[in-house]
Design a protein around this motif. Structure first.
Motif, PDB file in Angstrom:
ATOM      1  N   ARG B 373     -41.730  72.042  97.527  1.00 16.50           N
ATOM      2  CA  ARG B 373     -40.448  72.746  97.365  1.00 16.50           C
ATOM      3  C   ARG B 373     -39.332  72.050  98.121  1.00 16.50           C
ATOM      4  O   ARG B 373     -38.161  72.242  97.800  1.00 16.50           O
ATOM      5  CB  ARG B 373     -40.559  74.186  97.877  1.00 16.50           C
ATOM      6  CG  ARG B 373     -41.360  75.093  96.969  1.00 16.50           C
ATOM      7  CD  ARG B 373     -41.669  76.389  97.681  1.00 16.50           C
ATOM      8  NE  ARG B 373     -40.456  77.144  97.986  1.00 16.50           N
ATOM      9  CZ  ARG B 373     -39.917  78.029  97.163  1.00 16.50           C
ATOM     10  NH1 ARG B 373     -40.467  78.251  95.994  1.00 16.50           N
ATOM     11  NH2 ARG B 373     -38.834  78.685  97.509  1.00 16.50           N
TER      12      ARG B 373
ATOM     13  N   PRO C  52     -36.309  83.633  83.279  1.00 20.29           N
ATOM     14  CA  PRO C  52     -35.167  83.304  84.140  1.00 20.29           C
ATOM     15  C   PRO C  52     -35.613  82.700  85.466  1.00 20.29           C
ATOM     16  O   PRO C  52     -36.761  82.828  85.883  1.00 20.29           O
ATOM     17  CB  PRO C  52     -34.484  84.663  84.356  1.00 20.29           C
ATOM     18  CG  PRO C  52     -35.536  85.673  84.096  1.00 20.29           C
ATOM     19  CD  PRO C  52     -36.469  85.077  83.081  1.00 20.29           C
ATOM     20  N   GLY C  54     -36.504  82.122  89.117  1.00 22.37           N
ATOM     21  CA  GLY C  54     -37.035  83.000  90.154  1.00 22.37           C
ATOM     22  C   GLY C  54     -37.984  84.051  89.644  1.00 22.37           C
ATOM     23  O   GLY C  54     -38.412  84.915  90.399  1.00 22.37           O
ATOM     24  N   CYS C  55     -38.384  83.961  88.349  1.00 22.10           N
ATOM     25  CA  CYS C  55     -39.269  84.991  87.806  1.00 22.10           C
ATOM     26  C   CYS C  55     -40.729  84.721  88.124  1.00 22.10           C
ATOM     27  O   CYS C  55     -41.587  85.540  87.863  1.00 22.10           O
ATOM     28  CB  CYS C  55     -39.061  85.133  86.296  1.00 22.10           C
ATOM     29  SG  CYS C  55     -39.655  83.697  85.393  1.00 22.10           S
ATOM     30  N   SER C  58     -43.077  78.847  88.457  1.00 19.62           N
ATOM     31  CA  SER C  58     -43.687  77.813  89.299  1.00 19.62           C
ATOM     32  C   SER C  58     -44.814  78.411  90.121  1.00 19.62           C
ATOM     33  O   SER C  58     -45.847  77.775  90.348  1.00 19.62           O
ATOM     34  CB  SER C  58     -42.653  77.208  90.233  1.00 19.62           C
ATOM     35  OG  SER C  58     -41.651  76.578  89.485  1.00 19.62           O
ATOM     36  N   SER C  59     -44.616  79.662  90.546  1.00 21.61           N
ATOM     37  CA  SER C  59     -45.652  80.305  91.352  1.00 21.61           C
ATOM     38  C   SER C  59     -46.958  80.391  90.579  1.00 21.61           C
ATOM     39  O   SER C  59     -48.035  80.125  91.126  1.00 21.61           O
ATOM     40  CB  SER C  59     -45.197  81.708  91.762  1.00 21.61           C
ATOM     41  OG  SER C  59     -44.018  81.611  92.527  1.00 21.61           O
ATOM     42  N   GLU C 177     -41.340  72.058  84.335  1.00 23.21           N
ATOM     43  CA  GLU C 177     -40.079  71.520  83.819  1.00 23.21           C
ATOM     44  C   GLU C 177     -40.110  70.007  83.693  1.00 23.21           C
ATOM     45  O   GLU C 177     -39.289  69.310  84.279  1.00 23.21           O
ATOM     46  CB  GLU C 177     -38.916  71.918  84.738  1.00 23.21           C
ATOM     47  CG  GLU C 177     -38.954  73.397  85.064  1.00 23.21           C
ATOM     48  CD  GLU C 177     -37.630  74.070  84.791  1.00 23.21           C
ATOM     49  OE1 GLU C 177     -36.859  73.535  83.977  1.00 23.21           O
ATOM     50  OE2 GLU C 177     -37.392  75.132  85.375  1.00 23.21           O
TER      51      GLU C 177
HETATM   52  N1  LIG Z   1     -42.614  79.647  99.822  1.00 24.76           N
HETATM   53  C1  LIG Z   1     -41.837  80.683  99.479  1.00 24.76           C
HETATM   54  N2  LIG Z   1     -41.344  81.502 100.404  1.00 24.76           N
HETATM   55  C2  LIG Z   1     -40.583  82.559 100.093  1.00 24.76           C
HETATM   56  N3  LIG Z   1     -40.267  82.862  98.849  1.00 24.76           N
HETATM   57  C3  LIG Z   1     -40.720  82.088  97.843  1.00 24.76           C
HETATM   58  C4  LIG Z   1     -41.524  80.971  98.117  1.00 24.76           C
HETATM   59  N4  LIG Z   1     -41.858  80.367  96.938  1.00 24.76           N
HETATM   60  C5  LIG Z   1     -41.257  81.115  95.981  1.00 24.76           C
HETATM   61  N5  LIG Z   1     -40.571  82.140  96.514  1.00 24.76           N
HETATM   62  C6  LIG Z   1     -39.841  83.138  95.786  1.00 24.76           C
HETATM   63  O1  LIG Z   1     -40.650  83.616  94.782  1.00 24.76           O
HETATM   64  C7  LIG Z   1     -39.892  83.861  93.614  1.00 24.76           C
HETATM   65  C8  LIG Z   1     -40.503  83.080  92.467  1.00 24.76           C
HETATM   66  O2  LIG Z   1     -40.314  81.707  92.684  1.00 24.76           O
HETATM   67  P1  LIG Z   1     -40.694  80.573  91.660  1.00 24.76           P
HETATM   68  O3  LIG Z   1     -40.463  79.266  92.269  1.00 24.76           O
HETATM   69  O4  LIG Z   1     -42.078  80.843  91.165  1.00 24.76           O
HETATM   70  O5  LIG Z   1     -39.637  80.854  90.491  1.00 24.76           O
HETATM   71  P2  LIG Z   1     -39.409  80.028  89.181  1.00 24.76           P
HETATM   72  O6  LIG Z   1     -39.642  80.947  88.112  1.00 24.76           O
HETATM   73  O7  LIG Z   1     -40.187  78.779  89.215  1.00 24.76           O
HETATM   74  O8  LIG Z   1     -37.854  79.706  89.277  1.00 24.76           O
HETATM   75  P3  LIG Z   1     -37.069  78.382  88.798  1.00 24.76           P
HETATM   76  O9  LIG Z   1     -36.946  78.497  87.333  1.00 24.76           O
HETATM   77  O10 LIG Z   1     -35.758  78.507  89.472  1.00 24.76           O
HETATM   78  O11 LIG Z   1     -37.870  77.228  89.264  1.00 24.76           O
HETATM   79  C9  LIG Z   1     -38.480  83.450  93.907  1.00 24.76           C
HETATM   80  O12 LIG Z   1     -37.739  84.600  94.208  1.00 24.76           O
HETATM   81  C10 LIG Z   1     -38.598  82.580  95.115  1.00 24.76           C
HETATM   82  O13 LIG Z   1     -37.470  82.692  95.931  1.00 24.76           O
END
Ligand SMILES: Nc1ncnc2c1ncn2[C@@H]1O[C@H](COP(=O)(O)OP(=O)(O)OP(=O)(O)O)[C@@H](O)[C@H]1O
Ligand SMILES: [Mg+2]
Lengths: 257, 375, 237
Positions: B373, C52, C54-55, C58-59, C177
């Motif tokens: 990240r 969208p 932050g949904c 990636s997690s 992505e």
């Molecule tokens: N290491 C972390 N510590 C705290 N919060 C996190 C961490 N990793 C992810 N988050 C939070 O978890 C939520 C999901 O994050 P994630 O990266 O999975 O989103 P995303 O769907 O991939 O977004 P994007 O399209 O912007 O990449 C977000 O609100 C993010 O801020």
């Protein structure tokens, strides 16, 4: 072998200490007895190189001396002999002190033997024959006046004082190491309490007889000069012969010459 | 894909930092090498002098911890020593360190018993030997001749007495090459030590074994109070200067190692913290944390190994340089033994491993998703 | 919406990946990146994950790739729970290939060196270089073997990253992505490569994307919101 084995302390010899003041009698007397014992010797020789720096910071060519000595509780005798340069080899000087008689110095050169003033420094250095006998240990007044440290060596300050000085020196403050009885620093003052000279032991070593001996010393005469003395060789068991301290043809020359 | 190659590339990518770290380690190692070589060389040179002379045992009055033997009357102990089994010769020696010229540092002046085996190993290259115990002449070593700028026929003033140089000799021992040698009697007279020596050299017969040597030592201790019989090696290792120089070299090894490890530690810590994301990538690609540890340790060990190699070369140059400084001439004879140099290399690698260990473990514990990240 | 690809319908219907009530919390539960995800992915499927920012896209990918550990729930690889895996790095090395938006190539390594990275420490792997060269050739990068990442275009870099993801013949490609940093032409080229490789090597691909056109290249589109799957292939859940 950078092992100059040194025989005995340079600032040698002493005799029975004088009377002590009641308050610090114990302290000072114990210390002075130690000092006196350390200086007893049946015979020693120490060879030293002396470098003098004048008040104008000019360094004179170094010279070498041998000091041969003997010291009992009753009597101390010293022979100082020039070694180098060659022109000093004819010069000998004896200093003698007993409990009864006053300190006496004789000097012999190629031209004969004369009595000399033991307060006159040798060869324009800071080395004074009188100092070598440390006669202040026989003065009537001895006080412990405090504690000090010389180059990180803790020591006890003893003030020796006389009302009837034989020469200019009437008070001496010595800083004596309580363990080894070595005087790390000796300051000599006149009647007006003006500092005449300071003798400092820069480096000392323990000899085979267990005594501490100075290996490097400095003598500072404020405003006159400073002398660096290095004892480079020695013999703690020098054999004193009957004529060791006899100078050639006594009393042949008048002191004037 | 080679891990070591990768590690090497990682080092070269920060040339300034790598060079700085490398220099710090190289300097430390150079100090270690130079001081240790000098300390050992000093000891070895003395040893060589005694070995070359053919001395099996030395009898001396070893007194206190910081001094060398004090003079004693030779005839008081010589007869007793000659009576001991296997003892063939007992030869007196008086040594002094004296200034003989104001332009040159103090030099060794040896008085050797005339006509003794001590002289046998010297090689005369010019002039003549002293002809009798009363011959008041000096023979000087090649190095002494060079330092004092004296040749056969010149005079040298020893303790205020001008004496002619009768000859120039060469010895396998550096100490002797830098020395002035006279018949024992002459040195005794010059230094006012009639009949005295500070060392008696014992030569034993060929049949003497180590048990015989031990026996003689015990006999001396028992029958001659105040005296010790020791082998030349023991004498040398008890020499104050040898001990001081060894202590100094040990202290240098300790301090330089500590500093070296800290420098590497700092460098690797910096390096991994700016590569956090990369380490995350490696972990994401399936690298085992162990492999990451290997990578970081390889980097730090490579760094110190290179520093070690440069340091060794630098240390050797430094020692050779010191050997040629006027003040040090004839006092230093650096000894570089291959096992020692290998040990120094080993030490460098160990420093790298120690200094890199914590950073490596820290890198291996990187949380991959967190690291990725980071931008 | 879209017919299933022939491969997935023919091969098997057993899921290669599945999850049960998967959650991922951060900051002591204050952030719920994933909030009860149930998913089944069939061997050989090409799945696009959209939603969208932050949904939790990636997690989800990180959990599948074992770069993160789930707060609760369970993931299964070929019906085997992740929690029973003893060596996660081995799983990542042998079964998973990651492709990132910002390529994450190592700048000090050449194209070939980067592709070979996942083979470091892999016992008994003797033909890695041959495999890497073959892969790079298939991606039209045979003339770029000794180039450093800084000497490559974005599209080329991403193809190198794909080659790197494929070097150990993984089961799953996780692409976050992959076209996000590329222009449309390069993006379409990279997608061609992914689609092509997927067919050749019977790969399962899970690809996160914002771009509906990119998502359209997949067999199935999962849309997420607030840490949950809201539609799966157009079907509201
Ligand atoms: N290491 C972390 N510590 C705290 N919060 C996190 C961490 N990793 C992810 N988050 C939070 O978890 C939520 C999901 O994050 P994630 O990266 O999975 O989103 P995303 O769907 O991939 O977004 P994007 O399209 O912007 O990449 C977000 O609100 C993010 O801020
Ligand atoms: Mg994301």
């Amino acid at each position: 072998m950078i092992f100059f084995r040194l025989a005995t302390a340079l600032l040698v010899l002493s005799s029975t200490p004088g009377q002590l003041h009641a308050a610090d009698a114990m302290d000072a007397s114990v210390m002075i007895e130690k000092v006196v014992n350390m200086r007893l010797s049946n015979g020693f020789e120490a060879r030293m190189q002396i470098e003098v720096r004048n008040a104008d910071h000019r360094i004179l060519p170094p010279f070498k001396l041998a000091v041969i000595g003997e010291s009992s509780l009753k009597q101390q005798r010293l022979l100082l002999r020039g070694i180098a340069p060659a022109k000093l080899r004819d010069i000998k000087l004896t200093v003698e002190a007993t409990t009864e008689k006053a300190l006496k110095a004789l000097q012999s050169t190629a031209s004969g033997t004369t009595t000399v003033d033991p307060f006159v420094p040798l060869f324009d250095s800071g080395l004074v024959p009188w100092d070598l006998m440390a006669p202040w240990w026989r003065w009537p007044e001895q006080h412990t006046i405090g504690h000090d440290a010389v180059d990180d060596h803790a020591c006890t300050l003893i003030r020796s004082f006389t009302n009837t000085p034989a020469g200019a020196v009437s008070a001496v403050i010595s800083c004596i190491d309580t363990d080894t009885a070595l005087a790390w620093r000796t300051q000599l003052f006149d009647k007006q309490h003006k500092l005449l000279r300071t003798i400092t032991v820069k480096r000392a070593m323990r000899t085979s007889t267990g005594k501490m001996a100075a290996k490097k010393l400095s003598i500072e005469q404020p405003g006159i000069n400073s002398s660096k003395i290095t004892i480079y060789s020695g013999d703690e068991h020098y054999r004193i012969l009957p004529d060791t301290f006899r100078l050639p043809s006594h009393n042949t020359v008048t002191p004037h010459e | 894909m080679n891990l070591l190659r990768f590690a090497f590339d990682n080092l070269t990518r920060r040339p300034a930092r790598t060079t700085l770290t490398l220099s710090a380690i190289a300097l430390g190692i150079a100090a270690i090498v130079a001081l240790t070589a000098i300390a050992w060389g000093f000891e070895a040179s003395w040893q060589k002098a005694n070995d070359a002379r053919g001395t099996d045992l030395i009898v001396t009055k070893l007194a206190s911890e910081n001094t060398m033997p004090s003079p004693f009357v030779a005839e008081k102990v010589r007869p007793d020593l000659l009576k001991l089994p296997h003892v063939q010769e007992v030869v007196g020696l008086l040594s002094e360190m004296l200034t003989v010229s104001y332009d040159a540092p103090p030099m060794f002046v040896f008085g050797w018993q005339f006509d003794s085996y001590l002289w046998d190993h010297l090689q005369l290259i010019d002039g003549r030997w002293p002809q009798s115990p009363d011959d008041a002449v000096i023979v000087i070593g090649t190095l002494a001749a060079e330092l004092l700028q004296k040749k056969t026929g010149d005079t040298i003033e020893i303790e205020g007495v001008a004496l002619p140089v009768a000859g120039i000799f060469q010895s396998s021992a550096l100490v002797e090459n830098g020395a002035l040698i006279l018949p024992l009697l002459q040195v005794q007279q010059l230094t006012d030590k009639p009949g005295k020596v500070n060392v008696l050299n014992l030569q034993l017969d060929a049949s003497a074994t180590t048990t015989d040597v031990a026996h003689i030592k015990a006999q001396v201790r028992a029958t001659l109070p105040g005296f010790v019989a020791i082998t030349s090696g023991e004498l040398v290792s008890q020499n104050a200067v040898v001990r001081i120089s060894k202590a100094m070299s040990n202290a240098t090894i300790l301090i330089a190692s500590l500093v070296g490890a800290l420098v590497v530690f700092n460098t690797m810590l910096m390096s991994i913290s700016e590569r956090t994301r990369e380490i995350g990538v490696l972990l994401a690609l399936g690298w085992h944390p162990r492999t990451v540890i290997k990578l970081i340790i390889s980097e730090s060990a490579m760094l110190t190994l290179a520093g070690g190699i440069i340091g060794i070369l630098l240390g050797i140059l430094l020692t050779i340089g010191l050997e040629h400084i006027e003040l040090m001439r004839g006092k230093i004879d650096g000894l570089f033994s291959p096992p020692f140099l290998l040990a120094v290399l080993g030490l460098s690698i160990i420093l790298g491993i120690l200094g890199g260990l914590y950073p490596a473990i820290k890198a291996a514990r990187t949380h991959p998703s967190q690291a990725l990240r980071q931008e | 919406m879209k017919p299933l690809s022939p491969i997935c319908s023919v091969t098997t219907s057993t899921p290669v990946l599945s999850s049960r009530n998967l959650t991922l919390h951060f900051d002591q539960g204050r952030t719920k990146a994933l909030n009860g995800v149930d998913i089944e992915i069939i061997e050989g499927e090409f799945v696009a994950v959209t939603g969208p920012s932050g949904c939790g896209k990636s997690s989800l990918l990180n959990l599948i790739g074992t770069l993160d550990q789930a707060s609760s729930g369970e993931l299964f690889f070929r019906q085997q729970p992740y929690s029973s895996m003893t060596d996660l790095s081995e799983f990542r090395r042998e079964q998973v290939g990651f492709v990132f938006q910002s390529f994450h190539l190592i700048p000090t390594l050449t194209t070939l060196g980067n592709v070979l990275l996942p083979t470091v420490g892999r016992a008994g792997d003797h033909n890695a270089t041959a495999r890497a060269t073959a892969l790079l050739q298939q991606m039209g990068l045979e003339s770029r073997l000794d180039h450093f990442p800084s000497q490559l275009s974005g599209g080329e870099r991403q193809r190198v990253a794909i080659a790197r993801a494929l070097i150990n013949d993984p089961t799953i490609i996780l692409a976050d992505e992959p076209t996000g940093s590329l222009d449309s032409e390069n993006a379409s080229h990279v997608l061609d490569v992914i689609a092509n490789m997927r067919l050749r090597k019977s790969l399962t691909v899970v690809m996160v994307t914002h771009d509906p056109n990119v998502a359209a290249r997949a067999d199935r589109e999962i849309c997420m919101r607030d840490g949950k799957i809201v539609t799966d292939n157009g079907v509201n859940l």
